[in-house]
Design an enzyme around this catalytic site. Sequence first.
Site, mmCIF file in Angstrom:
data_model
loop_
_atom_site.group_PDB
_atom_site.id
_atom_site.type_symbol
_atom_site.label_atom_id
_atom_site.label_comp_id
_atom_site.label_asym_id
_atom_site.label_seq_id
_atom_site.Cartn_x
_atom_site.Cartn_y
_atom_site.Cartn_z
ATOM 1 N N GLY A 122 0.797 -1.210 0.000
ATOM 2 C CA GLY A 122 0.000 0.000 0.000
ATOM 3 C C GLY A 122 0.827 1.257 0.000
ATOM 4 O O GLY A 122 0.292 2.359 0.128
ATOM 5 N N ASP A 123 2.151 1.112 -0.139
ATOM 6 C CA ASP A 123 3.048 2.268 -0.121
ATOM 7 C C ASP A 123 4.048 2.114 -1.267
ATOM 8 O O ASP A 123 3.822 1.347 -2.194
ATOM 9 C CB ASP A 123 3.744 2.350 1.236
ATOM 10 C CG ASP A 123 4.195 3.758 1.584
ATOM 11 O OD1 ASP A 123 4.353 4.566 0.653
ATOM 12 O OD2 ASP A 123 4.389 4.046 2.770
ATOM 13 N N ASP A 124 5.171 2.846 -1.204
ATOM 14 C CA ASP A 124 6.191 2.731 -2.236
ATOM 15 C C ASP A 124 6.783 1.321 -2.249
ATOM 16 O O ASP A 124 7.107 0.768 -1.198
ATOM 17 C CB ASP A 124 7.313 3.743 -1.985
ATOM 18 C CG ASP A 124 6.809 5.176 -1.944
ATOM 19 O OD1 ASP A 124 5.857 5.488 -2.673
ATOM 20 O OD2 ASP A 124 7.375 5.965 -1.178
#
Length: 233
Positions: free
Chosen positions: A19-21
Amino acid sequence: MHPDSSDAVCIENCYISTGDDLISIKSGWDEYGVSFGRPSRNITIHKLTGHNINGSGIAIGSEMSGGVSEVHAENLYFFNSSTAIIIKTASGRGGYVRNIYISNVTLSNVETALRFYSNFSEHPDDYYDRKALPVIERITVKDVTGDNIKVAGFLEGIEGASFRNVCLLNVTLKVTSESPWTCSYVQGYSDSVSPEPCKALKKIPEDVSDCYSLSNYLWCLRTQKRNSWLHSW
């Protein structure tokens, strides 16, 4: 994966879903990154596949005050994602991001293909230098294709800072937005880019030497490998 103030890093043959980089390259935060002074450099990313919900495929920053350079990423596939490639920074960061080469990228159902986000205004404390502006230069993005892309590029520089020699070569994106490119306070070059980029990325001349090329990077790798061999020997 978060290489931070790291040298000689190789990331390859990865599938990442988050859900992030997927990969975020950093080198310290504001005055602490500047005083520590250990950049992230000589980083190779090869054969990376993945998707993200709210982050990006490859991010540099926003904590990049110690500097980031000599990053080579190739054979990338990002799908069902928010952003493919992003450089994040802000006034007060200082530092630099330079000599970045990204090639052979395939995108599918990505909101933003390329972004410079220069308003990460969170700081660790009130002791940072508000006049410390980042330098972003010699960024080459080459051989990119994409389907169902909302925005091709959102390139937001900082007034008074140096965001220059951004080079886009052979980029073809099928974009759904009526405004595929937005640029401010950036300078660079482009060739064979569709949809047509903003005027700040003017047509590349035949003899331009401002664009960072793979030959530069291979020289860095050869030097790195030689030094590593000599050290082990």
